[in-house]
Scaffold this active site. Structure first.
Site, PDB file in Angstrom:
ATOM      1  N   HIS A  78       9.393  -4.569  -5.212  1.00  0.00           N
ATOM      2  CA  HIS A  78       8.906  -4.823  -6.573  1.00  0.00           C
ATOM      3  C   HIS A  78       8.568  -3.525  -7.300  1.00  0.00           C
ATOM      4  CE1 HIS A  78       4.522  -4.408  -5.617  1.00  0.00           C
ATOM      5  NE2 HIS A  78       4.847  -4.941  -4.454  1.00  0.00           N
ATOM      6  N   ASP A  80       6.410  -3.229 -10.055  1.00  0.00           N
ATOM      7  CA  ASP A  80       5.085  -3.092 -10.655  1.00  0.00           C
ATOM      8  C   ASP A  80       4.052  -2.576  -9.652  1.00  0.00           C
ATOM      9  OD1 ASP A  80       5.280  -5.582  -9.234  1.00  0.00           O
ATOM     10  OD2 ASP A  80       3.455  -6.280 -10.218  1.00  0.00           O
ATOM     11  N   ASP A 140       3.067   1.105  -2.851  1.00  0.00           N
ATOM     12  CA  ASP A 140       3.256  -0.334  -3.006  1.00  0.00           C
ATOM     13  C   ASP A 140       3.738  -0.575  -4.419  1.00  0.00           C
ATOM     14  OD1 ASP A 140       3.108  -3.057  -3.039  1.00  0.00           O
ATOM     15  OD2 ASP A 140       0.922  -3.171  -2.975  1.00  0.00           O
ATOM     16  N   GLU A 174       5.202  -8.694  -9.274  1.00  0.00           N
ATOM     17  CA  GLU A 174       4.835  -9.259  -7.974  1.00  0.00           C
ATOM     18  C   GLU A 174       3.327  -9.292  -7.795  1.00  0.00           C
ATOM     19  OE1 GLU A 174       3.908  -9.216  -3.579  1.00  0.00           O
ATOM     20  OE2 GLU A 174       3.369  -7.758  -5.111  1.00  0.00           O
ATOM     21  N   GLU A 175       2.662  -8.232  -8.267  1.00  0.00           N
ATOM     22  CA  GLU A 175       1.221  -8.091  -8.012  1.00  0.00           C
ATOM     23  C   GLU A 175       0.390  -9.128  -8.761  1.00  0.00           C
ATOM     24  OE1 GLU A 175       0.192  -6.389  -5.712  1.00  0.00           O
ATOM     25  OE2 GLU A 175       1.400  -4.588  -5.417  1.00  0.00           O
ATOM     26  N   ASP A 197       8.021  -4.282   1.809  1.00  0.00           N
ATOM     27  CA  ASP A 197       6.762  -4.265   1.048  1.00  0.00           C
ATOM     28  C   ASP A 197       5.547  -4.334   1.972  1.00  0.00           C
ATOM     29  OD1 ASP A 197       5.163  -4.292  -1.217  1.00  0.00           O
ATOM     30  OD2 ASP A 197       5.344  -6.449  -1.537  1.00  0.00           O
ATOM     31  N   HIS A 379      -3.307  -0.757  -3.346  1.00  0.00           N
ATOM     32  CA  HIS A 379      -4.072  -1.273  -4.506  1.00  0.00           C
ATOM     33  C   HIS A 379      -5.300  -0.445  -4.867  1.00  0.00           C
ATOM     34  CE1 HIS A 379      -2.329  -5.634  -4.037  1.00  0.00           C
ATOM     35  NE2 HIS A 379      -1.423  -4.683  -3.890  1.00  0.00           N
TER      36      HIS A 379
HETATM   37 ZN    ZN Z   1       3.600  -4.874  -2.712  1.00  0.00          ZN
END
Ligand code: ZN
Length: 409
Positions: A78, A80, A140, A174-175, A197, A379
């Site tokens: 992903h 984002d 990520d 995705e997030e 991922d 994150h």
């Molecule tokens: Zn991810």
């Protein structure tokens, strides 16, 4: 492999944070800018069927280089980054040959410390990439993108490595849980796929929670407090009673591994109406059904105990455990395990205590386990990745593509 780090360092400069408050797809402009940049890279690599749709889904194909039929396999990442921390002006820094101790991030106001993150003890001698303490890094999932493209470039440069059709998909949002929403499985054209991922080297995941949201709505009666005797019903008291009926030892903070839970996530309260928002999680469908029935039972008990006021329960399923969609095809997991072992990596198979796009895609007809990227602490501002881990992910993608071709010879 030099290109791998170059790619990654370039990708993290794009601000692609997704925005849960924007209903459009992609939810932020930066994702489209990044998708356009990647589209050109896919074209420059010489891939076929490169397409970017107006929702920001980017797809391409590396055609098979063998003369017998082999299932087409996909690799997905992903574009984002998480809304939890800024992804703007990311300044990556490389820590060469890490020898232990705290790592100063940026000017050193923030540190990455093995006291807080003991996994650093296992990474002595590795080359780490961190951010500067003000943003997340974006490994990520930009590491996944860099790894997939480096693996594909390697396959193109080494035509003696047999492989079937390889489908590449880069997704938006995705997030914020929407990455699979507008994914065109048929157009993608793979029989199964892997999201790249995951976290540390060796991770291989194909089990996730079954997930339901449960809203408990408590109705009261509001009257001026000066004249409220025998008239007012304070819905907040009903809400409090309900929460106390929930099992204390089945919460996120009291469970791990394969244990499920009830989690009171937020509450909106006033005298007339209070709403408790729960999420329910369980690895078994039966277990999830039992948890839903338990909540309904408690709502019924409370309703019959109340003289006045009322409680309602609204249940909405969010996603299911991909295991039931992946297990009928054990070769999908076996091939990934074999590829890791061939790269001297011990597969670490563990359940995901959450959901993934792969789970949603699995139920859309594209079984889709998750493979590691080599990253840690996603994150947040302590996110980092090792160059060695990224290289191992590239090796696994190349080896796996080749194994699949040999398997069907
Ligand atoms: Zn991810």
């Amino acid at each position: 492999m030099d290109k791998l780090v170059q790619r990654f360092l370039r990708y993290v400069t794009f601000d692609t944070q997704s925005n849960p408050d924007n209903a459009q797809c992609p939810s932020s402009e930066g994702q489209m800018t990044f998708a356009q940049y990647l589209k050109q890279e896919l074209i420059d690599l010489g891939l076929s069927d490169v397409s970017l749709d107006h929702n920001g889904y980017l797809m391409a194909r590396l055609p098979s280089n063998i003369d017998y039929p082999v299932p087409a396999v996909g690799f997905i990442a992903h574009m984002d980054t998480a809304p939890d921390a800024s992804g703007k002006n990311v300044k990556p820094q490389i820590v060469e040959d890490y020898q232990g101790g705290d790592i100063a991030l940026g000017k050193g106001d923030e540190v990455l410390s093995p006291i807080q993150y003991p996994e650093l003890h296992k990474l002595h001698g590795h080359n780490l990439i961190t951010a500067d303490g003000t943003t997340l890094l974006g490994a990520d999932n930009k590491a996944g993108i860099a790894e997939i493209l480096t693996a594909v470039a390697h396959l193109i440069a080494n035509p003696d490595i047999a492989h079937g059709d390889i489908c590449i998909g880069f997704t938006p949002d995705e997030e914020i849980g929407r990455g699979a929403n507008l994914f065109d499985v048929e157009k993608f054209g793979a029989e199964w796929a892997y999201t790249i991922d995951g976290g540390p080297v060796g991770e291989l995941e194909y089990e996730n929670f079954n997930a339901t949201t449960a809203d408990v709505i408590c109705h009261g009666v509001n009257v001026h407090p000066g004249t409220a005797k025998d008239k007012m019903v304070n819905s907040m008291n009903i809400a409090a009673k309900f929460q106390l009926m929930m099992p204390e030892d089945e919460t996120p903070e009291a469970t791990d591994g394969y244990q499920g839970f009830y989690h009171l996530k937020s509450a909106r309260m006033s005298v007339a109406r209070s709403e408790l928002s729960y999420i329910i999680r369980d690895f078994e469908r039966d277990g999830l059904a039992q948890r839903k029935a338990f909540m309904q039972q408690k709502v019924d008990e409370l309703n019959s105990a109340l003289n006045r006021g009322k409680v309602e329960l609204k249940l909405t399923d969010s996603y299911f455990n991909m295991k039931e969609m992946v297990e009928p095809f054990p070769h999908i997991i076996d091939l990934a395990k074999q590829a890791m072992e061939a790269c001297d990596i011990e597969p670490i198979i563990k359940p995901i205590r959450g959901g993934t796009d792969g789970a949603r895609l699995s139920f859309m007809g594209l079984p889709c386990p998750n493979i590691f990227t080599g990253g840690y602490n996603f994150h947040g501002i302590h996110e980092f990745i090792t160059i060695e881990g990224m290289e191992q992910a590239v090796n696994v993608i190349v080896t796996l593509s080749n194994r699949i071709a040999l398997q069907y010879k």
